[in-house]
Design a protein around this motif. Structure first.
Motif, PDB file in Angstrom:
ATOM      1  N   SER A   1       0.823  -1.206   0.000  1.00 17.24           N
ATOM      2  CA  SER A   1       0.000   0.000   0.000  1.00 17.24           C
ATOM      3  C   SER A   1       0.862   1.263   0.000  1.00 17.24           C
ATOM      4  O   SER A   1       0.596   2.214  -0.748  1.00 17.24           O
ATOM      5  N   VAL A   2       1.899   1.285   0.830  1.00 18.27           N
ATOM      6  CA  VAL A   2       2.811   2.423   0.890  1.00 18.27           C
ATOM      7  C   VAL A   2       3.475   2.615  -0.477  1.00 18.27           C
ATOM      8  O   VAL A   2       3.557   3.741  -0.993  1.00 18.27           O
ATOM      9  N   ARG A   3       3.959   1.554  -1.071  1.00 22.25           N
ATOM     10  CA  ARG A   3       4.620   1.641  -2.373  1.00 22.25           C
ATOM     11  C   ARG A   3       3.656   2.187  -3.438  1.00 22.25           C
ATOM     12  O   ARG A   3       4.044   3.028  -4.256  1.00 22.25           O
ATOM     13  N   GLU A   4       2.417   1.713  -3.424  1.00 21.85           N
ATOM     14  CA  GLU A   4       1.432   2.181  -4.403  1.00 21.85           C
ATOM     15  C   GLU A   4       1.164   3.669  -4.237  1.00 21.85           C
ATOM     16  O   GLU A   4       1.080   4.409  -5.232  1.00 21.85           O
ATOM     17  N   MET A   5       1.038   4.126  -2.987  1.00 24.03           N
ATOM     18  CA  MET A   5       0.778   5.547  -2.755  1.00 24.03           C
ATOM     19  C   MET A   5       1.941   6.411  -3.216  1.00 24.03           C
ATOM     20  O   MET A   5       1.740   7.457  -3.835  1.00 24.03           O
TER      21      MET A   5
END
Length: 146
Positions: free
Chosen positions: A76-80
């Motif tokens: 999720s962090v990487r996608e954001m």
């Protein structure tokens, strides 16, 4: 928020054109995660107002959570961060919201974010004179019954 703002501005080349991502360790339980995120949203709003970054987001890698939970948090962090980069076309400034340097700031977060278009130094909240002032203010408030 002031420490994070200073750390972020030290890495930024053009805050008005760049995004900032504030990343933390995070808790294990869903309830604690929600509480951390609520508190960090207030910090992010203050940082945004103080710095003028084009976009400011927060996320937690949930470092001590079971492997599947942590993997999803990192994803999720990487996608954001990738979305922030796509939005600005600039490297994303990433600041950890961690008390001190250690394996999370030096090894785990860099590994979690490897390959992303970021600027990251791993500078944590300590050492910084603003933290000493914050602790002194909290002690005074507690001593005065506030």
């Amino acid at each position: 928020a002031r420490v994070i703002a200073q750390r972020a501005l030290a890495m930024a080349t053009s805050p008005a054109a760049q995004a900032l991502f504030i990343v933390g360790h995070g808790p294990n339980s869903a309830e604690d995660h929600a509480a951390w995120m609520e508190n960090l949203r207030t910090v992010a709003d203050s940082v945004r107002a103080a710095t003028g970054f084009r976009d400011v987001k927060i996320g937690l890698v949930r470092d001590d959570a079971p492997a599947p939970v942590r993997a999803e948090a990192v994803r999720s962090v990487r996608e954001m961060i990738q979305l922030q980069h796509d939005f600005t076309g600039q490297p994303v400034v990433v600041v950890p919201v961690l008390i001190s340097k250690g394996s999370v700031s030096r090894t785990k977060i860099p590994a979690d974010l490897e390959g992303l278009p970021i600027v990251y130094t791993g500078e944590t909240l300590l050492p910084h004179p603003e933290m000493a002032r914050h602790i002194e203010a909290r002690v005074r408030a507690t001593a005065n019954g506030n």
